[in-house]
Design a protein around this motif. Structure first.
Motif, PDB file in Angstrom:
ATOM      1  N   ALA A 253       3.925  -2.609 -12.298  1.00  0.00           N
ATOM      2  CA  ALA A 253       4.678  -2.917 -11.070  1.00  0.00           C
ATOM      3  C   ALA A 253       5.413  -1.678 -10.565  1.00  0.00           C
ATOM      4  O   ALA A 253       5.411  -1.375  -9.375  1.00  0.00           O
ATOM      5  CB  ALA A 253       5.665  -4.060 -11.335  1.00  0.00           C
ATOM      6  N   GLN A 254       6.016  -0.941 -11.493  1.00  0.00           N
ATOM      7  CA  GLN A 254       6.756   0.265 -11.099  1.00  0.00           C
ATOM      8  C   GLN A 254       5.805   1.326 -10.568  1.00  0.00           C
ATOM      9  O   GLN A 254       6.129   2.061  -9.639  1.00  0.00           O
ATOM     10  CB  GLN A 254       7.551   0.800 -12.291  1.00  0.00           C
ATOM     11  CG  GLN A 254       8.438   2.000 -11.972  1.00  0.00           C
ATOM     12  CD  GLN A 254       9.573   1.670 -11.018  1.00  0.00           C
ATOM     13  OE1 GLN A 254       9.919   0.511 -10.822  1.00  0.00           O
ATOM     14  NE2 GLN A 254      10.141   2.694 -10.388  1.00  0.00           N
TER      15      GLN A 254
ATOM     16  N   THR B 200      -1.175  -0.342   1.888  1.00  0.00           N
ATOM     17  CA  THR B 200      -0.427  -1.566   2.201  1.00  0.00           C
ATOM     18  C   THR B 200       0.393  -1.458   3.482  1.00  0.00           C
ATOM     19  O   THR B 200       0.817  -2.466   4.026  1.00  0.00           O
ATOM     20  CB  THR B 200       0.532  -1.947   1.054  1.00  0.00           C
ATOM     21  OG1 THR B 200       1.347  -0.832   0.736  1.00  0.00           O
ATOM     22  CG2 THR B 200      -0.227  -2.409  -0.177  1.00  0.00           C
ATOM     23  N   ASN B 201       0.606  -0.224   3.971  1.00  0.00           N
ATOM     24  CA  ASN B 201       1.419  -0.043   5.170  1.00  0.00           C
ATOM     25  C   ASN B 201       0.649   0.740   6.226  1.00  0.00           C
ATOM     26  O   ASN B 201      -0.191   1.560   5.885  1.00  0.00           O
ATOM     27  CB  ASN B 201       2.714   0.704   4.820  1.00  0.00           C
ATOM     28  CG  ASN B 201       3.557  -0.091   3.840  1.00  0.00           C
ATOM     29  OD1 ASN B 201       3.705  -1.293   3.977  1.00  0.00           O
ATOM     30  ND2 ASN B 201       4.084   0.589   2.834  1.00  0.00           N
ATOM     31  N   PRO B 202       0.948   0.485   7.499  1.00  0.00           N
ATOM     32  CA  PRO B 202       0.214   1.203   8.547  1.00  0.00           C
ATOM     33  C   PRO B 202       0.542   2.697   8.563  1.00  0.00           C
ATOM     34  O   PRO B 202       1.644   3.091   8.191  1.00  0.00           O
ATOM     35  CB  PRO B 202       0.705   0.549   9.844  1.00  0.00           C
ATOM     36  CG  PRO B 202       1.630  -0.535   9.475  1.00  0.00           C
ATOM     37  CD  PRO B 202       1.965  -0.420   8.037  1.00  0.00           C
TER      38      PRO B 202
ATOM     39  N   TYR C 203      -1.198   3.386  -2.846  1.00  0.00           N
ATOM     40  CA  TYR C 203      -0.809   1.984  -2.659  1.00  0.00           C
ATOM     41  C   TYR C 203      -0.048   1.828  -1.354  1.00  0.00           C
ATOM     42  O   TYR C 203      -0.307   0.920  -0.569  1.00  0.00           O
ATOM     43  CB  TYR C 203       0.048   1.536  -3.851  1.00  0.00           C
ATOM     44  CG  TYR C 203       0.545   0.101  -3.762  1.00  0.00           C
ATOM     45  CD1 TYR C 203      -0.225  -0.943  -4.261  1.00  0.00           C
ATOM     46  CD2 TYR C 203       1.766  -0.191  -3.172  1.00  0.00           C
ATOM     47  CE1 TYR C 203       0.220  -2.253  -4.178  1.00  0.00           C
ATOM     48  CE2 TYR C 203       2.220  -1.495  -3.091  1.00  0.00           C
ATOM     49  CZ  TYR C 203       1.447  -2.526  -3.596  1.00  0.00           C
ATOM     50  OH  TYR C 203       1.889  -3.817  -3.510  1.00  0.00           O
TER      51      TYR C 203
ATOM     52  N   ASP D 105     -10.752  -6.920   3.236  1.00  0.00           N
ATOM     53  CA  ASP D 105      -9.928  -8.110   3.464  1.00  0.00           C
ATOM     54  C   ASP D 105      -8.943  -8.310   2.310  1.00  0.00           C
ATOM     55  O   ASP D 105      -8.133  -9.233   2.312  1.00  0.00           O
ATOM     56  CB  ASP D 105     -10.785  -9.352   3.720  1.00  0.00           C
ATOM     57  CG  ASP D 105     -11.832  -9.588   2.644  1.00  0.00           C
ATOM     58  OD1 ASP D 105     -11.538  -9.284   1.470  1.00  0.00           O
ATOM     59  OD2 ASP D 105     -12.933 -10.069   2.975  1.00  0.00           O
TER      60      ASP D 105
ATOM     61  N   ARG E 113      12.440  16.067  -9.080  1.00  0.00           N
ATOM     62  CA  ARG E 113      13.163  15.073  -8.310  1.00  0.00           C
ATOM     63  C   ARG E 113      14.575  15.571  -7.983  1.00  0.00           C
ATOM     64  O   ARG E 113      15.047  15.461  -6.870  1.00  0.00           O
ATOM     65  CB  ARG E 113      13.239  13.750  -9.086  1.00  0.00           C
ATOM     66  CG  ARG E 113      13.778  12.621  -8.237  1.00  0.00           C
ATOM     67  CD  ARG E 113      13.645  11.295  -8.926  1.00  0.00           C
ATOM     68  NE  ARG E 113      14.845  11.014  -9.691  1.00  0.00           N
ATOM     69  CZ  ARG E 113      15.231   9.777 -10.007  1.00  0.00           C
ATOM     70  NH1 ARG E 113      14.515   8.751  -9.631  1.00  0.00           N
ATOM     71  NH2 ARG E 113      16.311   9.583 -10.694  1.00  0.00           N
TER      72      ARG E 113
ATOM     73  N   GLN F 213       3.078   0.773  -8.889  1.00  0.00           N
ATOM     74  CA  GLN F 213       2.774   0.414  -7.496  1.00  0.00           C
ATOM     75  C   GLN F 213       3.907   0.821  -6.569  1.00  0.00           C
ATOM     76  O   GLN F 213       3.701   1.304  -5.462  1.00  0.00           O
ATOM     77  CB  GLN F 213       2.548  -1.091  -7.372  1.00  0.00           C
ATOM     78  CG  GLN F 213       1.273  -1.567  -8.049  1.00  0.00           C
ATOM     79  CD  GLN F 213       1.246  -3.084  -8.134  1.00  0.00           C
ATOM     80  OE1 GLN F 213       1.068  -3.771  -7.150  1.00  0.00           O
ATOM     81  NE2 GLN F 213       1.451  -3.606  -9.326  1.00  0.00           N
ATOM     82  N   LYS F 214       5.146   0.625  -7.053  1.00  0.00           N
ATOM     83  CA  LYS F 214       6.309   0.930  -6.232  1.00  0.00           C
ATOM     84  C   LYS F 214       6.365   2.410  -5.867  1.00  0.00           C
ATOM     85  O   LYS F 214       6.862   2.781  -4.826  1.00  0.00           O
ATOM     86  CB  LYS F 214       7.566   0.521  -7.005  1.00  0.00           C
ATOM     87  CG  LYS F 214       8.850   0.713  -6.247  1.00  0.00           C
ATOM     88  CD  LYS F 214      10.028   0.158  -7.017  1.00  0.00           C
ATOM     89  CE  LYS F 214      11.307   0.862  -6.596  1.00  0.00           C
ATOM     90  NZ  LYS F 214      12.475   0.291  -7.251  1.00  0.00           N
ATOM     91  N   ARG F 215       5.860   3.266  -6.745  1.00  0.00           N
ATOM     92  CA  ARG F 215       5.953   4.714  -6.514  1.00  0.00           C
ATOM     93  C   ARG F 215       4.614   5.339  -6.115  1.00  0.00           C
ATOM     94  O   ARG F 215       4.506   6.558  -6.092  1.00  0.00           O
ATOM     95  CB  ARG F 215       6.474   5.391  -7.786  1.00  0.00           C
ATOM     96  CG  ARG F 215       7.925   5.137  -8.049  1.00  0.00           C
ATOM     97  CD  ARG F 215       8.808   6.142  -7.328  1.00  0.00           C
ATOM     98  NE  ARG F 215      10.169   5.669  -7.249  1.00  0.00           N
ATOM     99  CZ  ARG F 215      10.673   5.036  -6.175  1.00  0.00           C
ATOM    100  NH1 ARG F 215       9.950   4.869  -5.099  1.00  0.00           N
ATOM    101  NH2 ARG F 215      11.906   4.618  -6.174  1.00  0.00           N
TER     102      ARG F 215
ATOM    103  N   GLU G  35       5.381  -7.953 -21.237  1.00  0.00           N
ATOM    104  CA  GLU G  35       6.271  -7.860 -20.077  1.00  0.00           C
ATOM    105  C   GLU G  35       6.562  -6.415 -19.697  1.00  0.00           C
ATOM    106  O   GLU G  35       6.595  -6.068 -18.521  1.00  0.00           O
ATOM    107  CB  GLU G  35       7.593  -8.559 -20.379  1.00  0.00           C
ATOM    108  CG  GLU G  35       7.657  -9.930 -19.786  1.00  0.00           C
ATOM    109  CD  GLU G  35       8.784 -10.744 -20.378  1.00  0.00           C
ATOM    110  OE1 GLU G  35       9.704 -10.150 -20.974  1.00  0.00           O
ATOM    111  OE2 GLU G  35       8.727 -11.972 -20.251  1.00  0.00           O
TER     112      GLU G  35
ATOM    113  N   ARG H 156       3.576  -5.112 -17.914  1.00  0.00           N
ATOM    114  CA  ARG H 156       3.547  -5.566 -16.509  1.00  0.00           C
ATOM    115  C   ARG H 156       4.544  -4.788 -15.665  1.00  0.00           C
ATOM    116  O   ARG H 156       4.286  -4.451 -14.511  1.00  0.00           O
ATOM    117  CB  ARG H 156       3.861  -7.067 -16.439  1.00  0.00           C
ATOM    118  CG  ARG H 156       2.633  -7.945 -16.641  1.00  0.00           C
ATOM    119  CD  ARG H 156       3.012  -9.400 -16.762  1.00  0.00           C
ATOM    120  NE  ARG H 156       3.733  -9.902 -15.612  1.00  0.00           N
ATOM    121  CZ  ARG H 156       4.567 -10.951 -15.650  1.00  0.00           C
ATOM    122  NH1 ARG H 156       4.783 -11.598 -16.775  1.00  0.00           N
ATOM    123  NH2 ARG H 156       5.181 -11.351 -14.560  1.00  0.00           N
ATOM    124  N   ALA H 157       5.693  -4.501 -16.255  1.00  0.00           N
ATOM    125  CA  ALA H 157       6.721  -3.742 -15.524  1.00  0.00           C
ATOM    126  C   ALA H 157       6.251  -2.317 -15.228  1.00  0.00           C
ATOM    127  O   ALA H 157       6.552  -1.766 -14.173  1.00  0.00           O
ATOM    128  CB  ALA H 157       8.025  -3.723 -16.309  1.00  0.00           C
TER     129      ALA H 157
END
Lengths: 427, 186
Positions: free
Chosen positions: B163-164, B176-178, B172, B141, B21, B166-168, B156, B159-160
């Motif tokens: 969630a993280q 989720t995006n075209p 995904y 659908d 990175r 998915q963010k990276r 928790e 879950r985090a």
């Protein structure tokens, strides 16, 4: 130093501060206290952007007590209230009268460029030569509008929060509000309340309650030391500097303006706007996760507040800890919306702001146009910047953050002036 | 969260990831990758994809070996079921991407994983692909991913992690995006 040669061509001053908002005034206060010869240049009047680039209903997101400017003798009548824009302007005008900076209003800076010694500052009122320049022009000069805006069909009006004043100024019909940070949620609420059907595009956001356990969230963030957290302490400063503004409004009734509140009001909630194609809006399918991320982050914040309160034995005096209900996201949020059929007539780009450095002719910007600095000490000797996100502290963009940053940067600046003077004498 | 950081090992080389990175932030050219696959028709709806080479870090790269993936349609589509359906491979791609992310984020956050399993389900109205109803889209659908994670962390924090991840996650994001897709014929 040979002043005679300079006097005819341009004026010389040790430091030029650009901008007479809270940051420029706080810097002037500290420079005066340190006995540094300086002037403050302002394109308009004191608090120019607060006067001219804010919407009518806007109030500060911070309670009135939290505008602690250095040396201010202001006596606060309503410490827990939130200033309107006219009140903010009056507050800063009063501070300016008190600081009494060597101020040149209606003086627009056209260029700052390196000179053989220090910098030359060109304005529409003539030039100044100086040893140091402080950029106190703010972080929100231009709206950061995403490229997708160019694909909007003709006839749909695009407006930025810097231009927006009130719902009447927008064309009749529905409004797409892009962005769910402070500006976006406030404007979505205002427009929906004015009878407009609002569709709100929600990307990553920061959800916080206005009040928690009987105190304003800003009180907690200040008291627990979060606001004073310094830039050197962070593992990931880059990320911290890019965090969106809090989902807050300075409404006197302290009502929430989070996604749940807006949904209940009738606002249609969609994912981040990711495309416009053939007259159709495309939203990201990531709405559920950005809401989950925000909810989890919120709970971590509230937990840290609870731990702080417990450690100080405050629990007996406070209402019980509570957790806001998770953000409700409908089972299948919209992914595509036909603009013509949706009734949307205008788009409000609440997608953030950028500073404007077009007049800065010093090579200190990175490939993305961001100024390269270490806690406000810009990568060119004698150049300083104030008021950027997490410049030196979490509160660097707040009125409340200007004093501490200006105090430290003016100390650095003093050292720079001394070494610059030694260099001249040695030459 | 684990108190003794040295004991957490999810088999992810975090030092290398953080190093990458840091290095790629300064050298955006080296960060430009090209992922590739080739595919040959076998028979009927059966095809075989091969994945071996890719481009990255400024040079052509190769997997340790070529990987092959058979895809087909099942018996109910009157096919021979020689492999998973292409849409199931998409689910496998999403699951693997998110799961890799969970492991990497857990390592970064010093969370020891004991087991991670995901089940995925995607709804589809096949009248879309059959051309039976123009209002029905071809694709999913919706996609539902359910994780069961046993780890040395609070619910928790788990879950985090998810969630993280998915963010990276690349897959995904792809779902989720075209994305512009160009299909050409030589």
């Amino acid at each position: 130093m040979n002043d005679g040669a300079l006097r005819d061509a341009r004026r010389h001053v040790a430091v030029v501060v650009i901008g007479a908002g809270h940051a420029g005034l706080a810097m002037s206060y500290w420079l005066s206290r340190r006995g540094v010869d300086h002037i403050v240049l302002e394109r308009g009047e004191v608090a120019h952007t607060w006067k001219t680039e804010r919407w009518d209903s806007l109030r500060l997101l911070t309670p009135n007590w939290q505008s602690r400017l250095p040396g201010s003798s202001h006596e606060e009548q309503d410490p827990d209230g939130f200033r309107t824009m006219p009140e903010t302007v009056a507050f800063l005008e009063a501070y300016a009268r008190q600081v009494a900076p060597p101020l040149y209003t209606r003086t627009r800076v056209d260029a700052v460029r390196p000179a053989s010694r220090g910098y030359e500052v060109d304005t529409d009122q003539g030039s100044w030569a100086c040893d140091a320049v402080v950029l106190a022009t703010g972080a929100c000069n231009r709206p950061a509008i995403p490229a997708v805006a160019a694909a909007l069909p003709a006839g749909i009006e695009s407006v930025s929060p810097l231009q927006y004043r009130n719902p009447d100024a927008l064309p009749e019909g529905g409004v797409l509000v892009v962005g769910a940070s402070a500006s976006g949620v406030q404007l979505a609420e205002e427009l929906q309340a004015a009878g407009r059907q609002v569709t709100l595009c929600v990307g990553e956001h920061v959800r916080v309650p206005r009040t928690y356990r009987g105190r304003d969230i800003q009180w907690w963030m200040d008291a627990t030391g979060l606001m004073d957290q310094r830039y050197e302490e962070l593992d990931d400063l880059e990320r911290a500097r890019n965090v969106a503004s809090l989902q807050l409004a300075g409404n006197p009734d302290r009502r929430p303006v989070d996604i749940n509140a807006l949904s209940a009001q009738g606002v249609r909630v969609a994912g981040r706007l990711v495309g416009v194609s053939q007259g159709k809006l495309q939203f990201s399918g990531s709405l559920r996760n950005v809401c989950e991320l925000a909810d989890l982050k919120l709970v971590r914040l509230l937990k840290s507040i609870d731990e702080w309160a417990t450690a100080r034995g405050m629990n007996g005096a406070l209402p019980a800890a509570e957790r806001p209900s998770p953000t409700h996201v409908e089972a299948s949020p919209p992914l595509i919306l036909d603009l013509a059929r949706s009734g949307i007539q205008s788009v409000l780009w609440a997608t953030g702001f950028r500073p404007d450095y077009r007049w800065l002719q010093v090579p200190v910007l990175d490939a993305k146009g961001r100024i390269l600095h270490d806690g406000g000490v810009v990568r060119a000797p004698g150049l300083y910047v104030l008021g950027l996100p997490f410049l030196r502290r979490r509160k660097s963009t707040l009125i409340d953050g200007a004093g501490g940053d200006a105090e430290e940067l003016s100390a650095h600046l003093l050292t720079h002036l001394a070494s610059a003077a030694r260099a001249v004498q040695g030459a | 969260m684990a108190t003794n950081t040295s004991t957490v090992d999810n088999g992810v080389n975090v030092t290398a990831l953080l190093g990458a990175r840091e290095a790629l932030g300064k050298a955006p050219e080296a960060a430009q990758f090209k992922w590739r696959a080739s595919c040959k028709w076998v028979k009927g709806t059966h095809s075989r994809s091969t994945i071996e080479g890719y481009y990255g870090l400024g040079a052509e790269q190769k997997h340790r070996r070529a990987f092959e993936f058979d895809a087909d349609h099942p018996d109910v589509f009157a096919s021979e079921d020689q492999g998973a359906t292409p849409v199931e491979l998409v689910l496998a791609g999403l699951a693997s991407c998110l799961t890799a992310g969970v492991a990497a984020v857990a390592q970064m956050r010093q969370i020891q994983l004991r087991s991670v399993s995901a089940t995925l389900e995607a709804g589809m109205d096949i009248r879309g692909i059959l051309g039976a109803d123009a209002d029905v889209r071809n694709g999913f659908d919706g996609v539902k991913v359910t994780y069961e994670i046993d780890a040395d962390a609070s619910p928790e924090d788990i879950r985090a992690l998810v969630a993280q991840s998915q963010k990276r996650s690349a897959v995904y994001d792809i779902l989720t995006n075209p994305t512009n897709v160009t299909v050409e014929v030589k």
